[in-house]
Design a protein around this motif. Structure first.
Motif, short mmCIF file in Angstrom:
data_model
loop_
_atom_site.label_atom_id
_atom_site.label_comp_id
_atom_site.label_asym_id
_atom_site.label_seq_id
_atom_site.Cartn_x
_atom_site.Cartn_y
_atom_site.Cartn_z
N LEU A 182 8.45 -3.19 -12.80
CA LEU A 182 9.23 -2.12 -12.15
C LEU A 182 9.75 -1.13 -13.19
N LEU A 183 10.19 -1.64 -14.35
CA LEU A 183 10.65 -0.75 -15.42
C LEU A 183 9.49 0.12 -15.93
N LEU A 184 8.33 -0.49 -16.14
CA LEU A 184 7.16 0.28 -16.59
C LEU A 184 6.75 1.30 -15.53
N GLY A 185 6.86 0.91 -14.26
CA GLY A 185 6.54 1.84 -13.18
C GLY A 185 7.49 3.02 -13.14
N PHE A 186 8.78 2.74 -13.41
CA PHE A 186 9.77 3.82 -13.48
C PHE A 186 9.40 4.80 -14.58
N LEU A 187 9.03 4.27 -15.76
CA LEU A 187 8.62 5.14 -16.87
C LEU A 187 7.39 5.95 -16.49
N ARG A 188 6.46 5.29 -15.81
CA ARG A 188 5.22 5.98 -15.42
C ARG A 188 5.51 7.10 -14.43
N HIS A 189 6.36 6.82 -13.45
CA HIS A 189 6.66 7.81 -12.42
C HIS A 189 7.45 8.98 -12.97
N LYS A 190 8.50 8.68 -13.73
CA LYS A 190 9.37 9.75 -14.23
C LYS A 190 8.73 10.54 -15.36
N MET A 195 -5.19 3.77 -13.36
CA MET A 195 -6.27 3.83 -12.38
C MET A 195 -5.80 3.40 -10.99
N LEU A 196 -5.25 2.18 -10.90
CA LEU A 196 -4.79 1.71 -9.59
C LEU A 196 -3.59 2.51 -9.12
N TRP A 197 -2.69 2.85 -10.03
CA TRP A 197 -1.50 3.65 -9.68
C TRP A 197 -1.91 4.95 -9.01
N GLN A 198 -2.84 5.68 -9.63
CA GLN A 198 -3.27 6.97 -9.09
C GLN A 198 -3.96 6.80 -7.74
N SER A 199 -4.75 5.74 -7.60
CA SER A 199 -5.44 5.51 -6.32
C SER A 199 -4.44 5.27 -5.20
N LEU A 200 -3.42 4.46 -5.46
CA LEU A 200 -2.41 4.17 -4.44
C LEU A 200 -1.54 5.39 -4.15
N GLU A 201 -1.19 6.12 -5.19
CA GLU A 201 -0.38 7.32 -5.00
C GLU A 201 -1.12 8.37 -4.18
N HIS A 202 -2.40 8.50 -4.44
CA HIS A 202 -3.20 9.48 -3.70
C HIS A 202 -3.32 9.07 -2.23
N LYS A 203 -3.32 7.76 -1.98
CA LYS A 203 -3.49 7.28 -0.62
C LYS A 203 -2.20 7.38 0.18
N TRP A 204 -1.05 7.02 -0.44
CA TRP A 204 0.20 6.93 0.31
C TRP A 204 1.27 7.93 -0.10
N HIS A 205 1.22 8.44 -1.31
CA HIS A 205 2.24 9.37 -1.81
C HIS A 205 3.64 8.78 -1.72
N LYS A 206 3.76 7.49 -2.04
CA LYS A 206 5.06 6.81 -2.05
C LYS A 206 5.21 6.09 -3.39
N PRO A 207 5.79 6.75 -4.39
CA PRO A 207 5.84 6.20 -5.75
C PRO A 207 6.44 4.81 -5.85
N TRP A 208 7.51 4.52 -5.09
CA TRP A 208 8.14 3.22 -5.25
C TRP A 208 7.36 2.12 -4.55
N LEU A 209 6.59 2.47 -3.53
CA LEU A 209 5.67 1.49 -2.94
C LEU A 209 4.55 1.20 -3.94
N THR A 210 4.05 2.25 -4.58
CA THR A 210 3.03 2.09 -5.61
C THR A 210 3.56 1.24 -6.75
N CYS A 211 4.79 1.53 -7.16
CA CYS A 211 5.41 0.79 -8.26
C CYS A 211 5.55 -0.69 -7.90
N THR A 212 5.96 -0.98 -6.68
CA THR A 212 6.15 -2.37 -6.25
C THR A 212 4.82 -3.12 -6.18
N ILE A 213 3.81 -2.47 -5.61
CA ILE A 213 2.50 -3.13 -5.47
C ILE A 213 1.87 -3.41 -6.84
N THR A 214 1.87 -2.41 -7.70
CA THR A 214 1.25 -2.60 -9.02
C THR A 214 2.02 -3.63 -9.84
#
Length: 246
Positions: free
Chosen positions: A204-212, A161-180
């Motif tokens: 960060l590892l979970l965020g990598f899995l989520r992004h990729k 939920m938060l990941w998608q909201s941040l991605e939609h706002k900024w379109h910067k996956p690693w910024l989203t990954c760092t914030i979450t």
């Protein structure tokens, strides 16, 4: 908060959770978290009153179960309301892309991170705290709360939920990954500073899995594995858990 997001045509399974398709507004994600906390707090009052003897640890576990139950119900209602015919895709409950890559990275990275966690400064204090809060709580309740429900709730919020909201706002996956990852670490400040830093790295590892992978499933699976290993280690004395005198 009641404005439904775009209802565009679904994408293929591996990219079905693209931000432009399934992102709720950022204020909605924040409001969702606050609402779940408020409702849970109210519901905990009668639950606490029903627990005989007011066992502090049992009360804490029961409160966690109430919070987790309210959160899961909230996810179900929210995604059912806005994405009636695509609930699983909207929740990123889809087959991940690059499954072999994700599995390979996980098999290499996670054991190394687990080894590091057993050598963190202050690990004895963290293990002692974990042991103390588990006393008087039936093991099935601990497994339900820590190993099953906590990963579900935390991943659905932070890595969906938060990941998608941040991605939609900024379109910067690693910024989203760092914030979450940072926010996820902050809710674990009951541990020592080193443990919180380790949790951030896990994020960060979970965020990598989520992004990729474009899927929440690897995140939930690995998170459950992390909590299962920690719980079993606590009760069976694996690694440094067996070296700490309680």
């Amino acid at each position: 908060m009641n404005q439904a997001p775009s209802n565009s045509t679904p994408l293929p399974a591996q990219t079905a959770c693209a931000p432009e398709d399934f992102a709720l507004p950022l204020y909605y994600s924040i409001g969702f978290a606050l609402m779940v906390f408020a409702i849970s707090t109210v519901l905990m009052i009668p639950v606490f009153a029903l627990i005989p003897g007011f066992n502090e640890n049992l009360v804490e576990t029961a409160g966690g179960l109430v919070f987790q139950g309210v959160a899961l119900l909230g996810f179900a209602i929210t995604y059912r309301k806005y994405y009636a015919n695509r609930v699983l895709a909207a929740m990123a409950w889809v087959r991940p892309a690059s499954s072999r890559l994700l599995l390979g990275v996980t098999l290499v990275t996670y054991p190394a991170m687990e080894w590091v966690s057993w050598h963190l400064p202050g690990i004895e204090a963290d293990i002692g705290w974990m042991f103390s809060i588990s006393q008087g709580v039936p093991i099935p309740l601990l497994i339900l709360s820590i190993v099953i429900l906590a990963p579900l709730v935390e991943e659905l919020f932070f890595r969906q939920m938060l990941w998608q909201s941040l991605e939609h706002k900024w379109h910067k996956p690693w910024l989203t990954c760092t914030i979450t990852s940072a926010l996820w670490a902050i809710i674990h400040t009951q541990y020592t500073m080193w443990a919180v830093a380790y949790i951030f790295t896990n994020g960060l590892l979970l965020g990598f899995l989520r992004h990729k992978g474009g899927s929440i499933l690897p995140c939930i699976g690995l998170h459950m594995l992390m909590n299962l290993i920690a719980t079993l280690s606590l009760f069976y004395g694996w690694g440094p858990y067996g070296e700490v005198a309680f």
